[in-house]
Design a protein around this motif. Sequence first.
Motif, PDB file in Angstrom:
ATOM      1  N   ILE A 232       0.834  -1.202   0.000  1.00  0.00           N
ATOM      2  CA  ILE A 232       0.000   0.000   0.000  1.00  0.00           C
ATOM      3  C   ILE A 232       0.868   1.251   0.000  1.00  0.00           C
ATOM      4  N   THR A 233       1.903   1.260   0.828  1.00  0.00           N
ATOM      5  CA  THR A 233       2.765   2.442   0.924  1.00  0.00           C
ATOM      6  C   THR A 233       3.463   2.732  -0.394  1.00  0.00           C
TER       7      THR A 233
ATOM      8  N   TRP B  56      -0.890   6.676  -6.293  1.00  0.00           N
ATOM      9  CA  TRP B  56      -2.176   5.996  -6.360  1.00  0.00           C
ATOM     10  C   TRP B  56      -3.036   6.502  -5.207  1.00  0.00           C
ATOM     11  N   SER B  57      -4.316   6.633  -5.430  1.00  0.00           N
ATOM     12  CA  SER B  57      -5.228   7.025  -4.362  1.00  0.00           C
ATOM     13  C   SER B  57      -5.644   5.787  -3.563  1.00  0.00           C
ATOM     14  N   PRO B  58      -6.108   5.962  -2.321  1.00  0.00           N
ATOM     15  CA  PRO B  58      -6.627   4.820  -1.558  1.00  0.00           C
ATOM     16  C   PRO B  58      -7.753   4.100  -2.294  1.00  0.00           C
TER      17      PRO B  58
ATOM     18  N   ALA C  76      -7.871  -2.210  -6.809  1.00  0.00           N
ATOM     19  CA  ALA C  76      -6.891  -3.087  -7.451  1.00  0.00           C
ATOM     20  C   ALA C  76      -6.589  -4.329  -6.629  1.00  0.00           C
ATOM     21  N   PHE C  77      -6.618  -4.201  -5.296  1.00  0.00           N
ATOM     22  CA  PHE C  77      -6.174  -5.307  -4.453  1.00  0.00           C
ATOM     23  C   PHE C  77      -7.273  -5.850  -3.534  1.00  0.00           C
ATOM     24  N   ASN C  78      -8.520  -5.551  -3.887  1.00  0.00           N
ATOM     25  CA  ASN C  78      -9.667  -6.108  -3.166  1.00  0.00           C
ATOM     26  C   ASN C  78      -9.605  -5.784  -1.670  1.00  0.00           C
ATOM     27  N   LEU C  79      -9.385  -4.506  -1.370  1.00  0.00           N
ATOM     28  CA  LEU C  79      -9.334  -4.040   0.010  1.00  0.00           C
ATOM     29  C   LEU C  79     -10.473  -3.060   0.268  1.00  0.00           C
ATOM     30  N   SER C  80     -10.641  -2.690   1.514  1.00  0.00           N
ATOM     31  CA  SER C  80     -11.640  -1.693   1.880  1.00  0.00           C
ATOM     32  C   SER C  80     -11.009  -0.306   1.862  1.00  0.00           C
TER      33      SER C  80
ATOM     34  N   GLU D 168       2.544  -8.354  -9.413  1.00  0.00           N
ATOM     35  CA  GLU D 168       2.227  -9.770  -9.571  1.00  0.00           C
ATOM     36  C   GLU D 168       0.982 -10.081  -8.746  1.00  0.00           C
ATOM     37  N   ARG D 169      -0.011 -10.709  -9.361  1.00  0.00           N
ATOM     38  CA  ARG D 169      -1.325 -10.834  -8.730  1.00  0.00           C
ATOM     39  C   ARG D 169      -1.327 -11.730  -7.495  1.00  0.00           C
ATOM     40  N   LYS D 170      -0.622 -12.846  -7.507  1.00  0.00           N
ATOM     41  CA  LYS D 170      -0.691 -13.771  -6.378  1.00  0.00           C
ATOM     42  C   LYS D 170       0.008 -13.211  -5.144  1.00  0.00           C
ATOM     43  N   THR D 171       1.240 -12.747  -5.312  1.00  0.00           N
ATOM     44  CA  THR D 171       2.041 -12.291  -4.171  1.00  0.00           C
ATOM     45  C   THR D 171       1.934 -10.797  -3.923  1.00  0.00           C
TER      46      THR D 171
END
Length: 246
Positions: A79-80, A87-89, A95-99, A179-182
């Motif tokens: 995130i950092t 990138w905005s929150p 992009a990473f399926n977060l809240s 990389e999507r998995k890691t």
Amino acid sequence: MGTSTLSRFQRGALAQLVSEGHHTYQDMADALGVAKSTISYELDRVKPYDPELAQQDADHKRRACGRHSILTPSLTILITNHLRLTWSPEAIATAFNLSTASIYNWLKLGWLPFNLADLPNRNVRQRRANEHRGTFTSGTSIEQRPKSVNQRLAFGHWEVDTVLSSRGQSQACLVTFVERKTRLLWAIKAPNRTAKALNDTFGKFMGTFGSQVKSITVDHGKEFADYRSIEQDYQIKVYFCHPYSP
């Protein structure tokens, strides 16, 4: 047999049995109607045994149950790094399926090493709506990307984007590979956002990861217009996300 936890009354009774000094763990378990392992765990976690301290510890653990944050060290770095790439929150959350709310809360609590005041003023949709880099419409849609890629089961499926400085004083950009998995982030500086510069940068990326790249997903910015060369040169599939997707 019996329960796996003790009540306040049972803890008091256990303290009395312990003070008598001649009961085995099995004797005490039978007397309290619990499993022998429960007695072993209870006496091991509070030494010397104090029923009041044991009750306080149990109450604290019960209150804390379910409050564990998903913010792991690796997620903090991810995130950092993206915040530093402007990138905005909102974009990171998508992009990473977060809240989005969680990211803002982590920033306010100081759990992310990034100043809340340094956030970009507009989210990714607004930024891209004002871009003038041009687009094209050909290419394989993300809808045709294998579903297994969405499940993040295998290493090697990368999402590629370009990021300009928020100050807009240079044509140079960062080409980011995630990389999507890691969620590994790899970034390379490019002199500009032309198709040639992108292909040169992609060559550097492939020089590092090579056979570990199974597919890439990009947007329809013109820097990706020569995607067929990438597919032919490296024998990997290029997919295109929907407009305004981060």
